[in-house]
Scaffold this motif. Sequence first.
Motif, PDB file in Angstrom:
ATOM      1  N   VAL A 129       0.824  -1.215   0.000  1.00 10.67           N
ATOM      2  CA  VAL A 129       0.000   0.000   0.000  1.00 10.67           C
ATOM      3  C   VAL A 129       0.859   1.266   0.000  1.00 10.67           C
ATOM      4  N   LEU A 130       0.194   2.376  -0.262  1.00  7.03           N
ATOM      5  CA  LEU A 130       0.785   3.699  -0.115  1.00  7.03           C
ATOM      6  C   LEU A 130       0.325   4.254   1.238  1.00  7.03           C
ATOM      7  N   VAL A 131       1.281   4.581   2.092  1.00  8.81           N
ATOM      8  CA  VAL A 131       0.967   5.170   3.391  1.00  8.81           C
ATOM      9  C   VAL A 131       1.184   6.672   3.281  1.00  8.81           C
ATOM     10  N   TRP A 132       0.235   7.476   3.795  1.00 11.53           N
ATOM     11  CA  TRP A 132       0.331   8.927   3.609  1.00 11.53           C
ATOM     12  C   TRP A 132       0.012   9.675   4.892  1.00 11.53           C
ATOM     13  N   TYR A 133       0.671  10.832   5.019  1.00 14.95           N
ATOM     14  CA  TYR A 133       0.475  11.711   6.171  1.00 14.95           C
ATOM     15  C   TYR A 133      -0.638  12.684   5.821  1.00 14.95           C
ATOM     16  N   VAL A 239      -3.984   5.140   4.556  1.00 11.67           N
ATOM     17  CA  VAL A 239      -3.546   3.976   3.779  1.00 11.67           C
ATOM     18  C   VAL A 239      -4.394   3.913   2.520  1.00 11.67           C
ATOM     19  N   VAL A 240      -3.759   3.747   1.363  1.00  9.74           N
ATOM     20  CA  VAL A 240      -4.508   3.645   0.114  1.00  9.74           C
ATOM     21  C   VAL A 240      -3.901   2.562  -0.769  1.00  9.74           C
ATOM     22  N   LEU A 241      -4.765   1.821  -1.453  1.00  8.83           N
ATOM     23  CA  LEU A 241      -4.333   0.858  -2.467  1.00  8.83           C
ATOM     24  C   LEU A 241      -4.358   1.584  -3.808  1.00  8.83           C
ATOM     25  N   LEU A 242      -3.207   1.694  -4.454  1.00  5.76           N
ATOM     26  CA  LEU A 242      -3.130   2.433  -5.710  1.00  5.76           C
ATOM     27  C   LEU A 242      -4.031   1.783  -6.755  1.00  5.76           C
ATOM     28  N   LYS A 243      -4.753   2.624  -7.493  1.00  3.62           N
ATOM     29  CA  LYS A 243      -5.810   2.128  -8.365  1.00  3.62           C
ATOM     30  C   LYS A 243      -5.297   1.525  -9.669  1.00  3.62           C
ATOM     31  N   ASP A 244      -4.053   1.861 -10.079  1.00  2.00           N
ATOM     32  CA  ASP A 244      -3.572   1.254 -11.323  1.00  2.00           C
ATOM     33  C   ASP A 244      -3.330  -0.240 -11.131  1.00  2.00           C
TER      34      ASP A 244
END
Length: 342
Positions: A129-133, A239-244
């Motif tokens: 996943v992509l973790v972001w602040y 937390v986000v799952l990249l859509k590509d």
Amino acid sequence: MLLVLLALPAWAEPTRFAAPGSEAAVLTIYSTLDIPLATPLITAFQSGSPTTTVVYEELLAAEIAQRVIAETDAGQPTADFVFSSAMDLQVKLANDGYAQPVEVPLARDWPDWANWRDMAFALTYEPGVLVWYKPSFPDGPPLSRLQMIDWLKLPQAQGRIGTYDVSRSAVGYLYLARDAEHFGDIWSLVAAMGRAGLQTFSTSSEIIDRVADGRLALGYNILGSYADARARANPDLGVVLLKDFTVVTSRVGLVPRAAARADLGSAFLAFLMGRDGQTIMADRLRLAAVSLEVSGQNTARAMEAALGDQLRPVPVSPGLLAYLDQSKRARLLALWQKALSR
């Protein structure tokens, strides 16, 4: 439960989970799973096996493989059970004769992609996943790798992107290798990260710590289980799952050929594959369940139903050995370094 640290001069110090009853047996585990996450699994296992003491050694994936090989080749007993996030290294151990086939009741019903020759079993389903602040992204984070490239050009990205040190992290290297297969512009993304002052780390926790307090704005390709658990306790962490596409890896369990107590290793494997073990991993550890007997959102079946082709799971198969070919590894790491210096 009493936890006692044992001294072991050649390797890291293990943690001893004393048998709740009178000790009759000792189960030794080598694992990449953090001790706080392993504890509820071990406690639950011991509730059904109260005379078993568990000696648990938390190691890096490469250290686990090196240790199993060294101890086996020296004619010494090794761990009774090995549980690692480095799928390729686990399959290599099995392929090279350092694991043994086991008979566990659920093996017949385990998904084909998650069982190799009844020796190596995928026990979790974990997206990268992509973790972001969150305070750094009032309008939301990048949702694809191309959007990441655009964000990395901004002044506020400088020094605030992190990922694994792919030369040291086995799971980080596996994510990179899979990215290279699925994303034609992977080296443009790596170059953009390099120009933005990419910081690299050996473990997920080091990256998540820095995103959680804002030192980093993004952590790329982080094991989703760790990220999800931390995000639940920190409102600034997203937390986000990249859509590509999203690469999905698994933690793989096996019983080494040189296990001193292969029966106990098999029993622990059966517990992790069973309803109780899979439910604990899914609900308490946020490690998505593989078993079809477990229901709920945090399962492979539910994720696949919701996200479909966005998910790119890695099967437990000899195909993983290609990532360990030394010439291919050297070439991929050279491309990584070249892109970072562009």
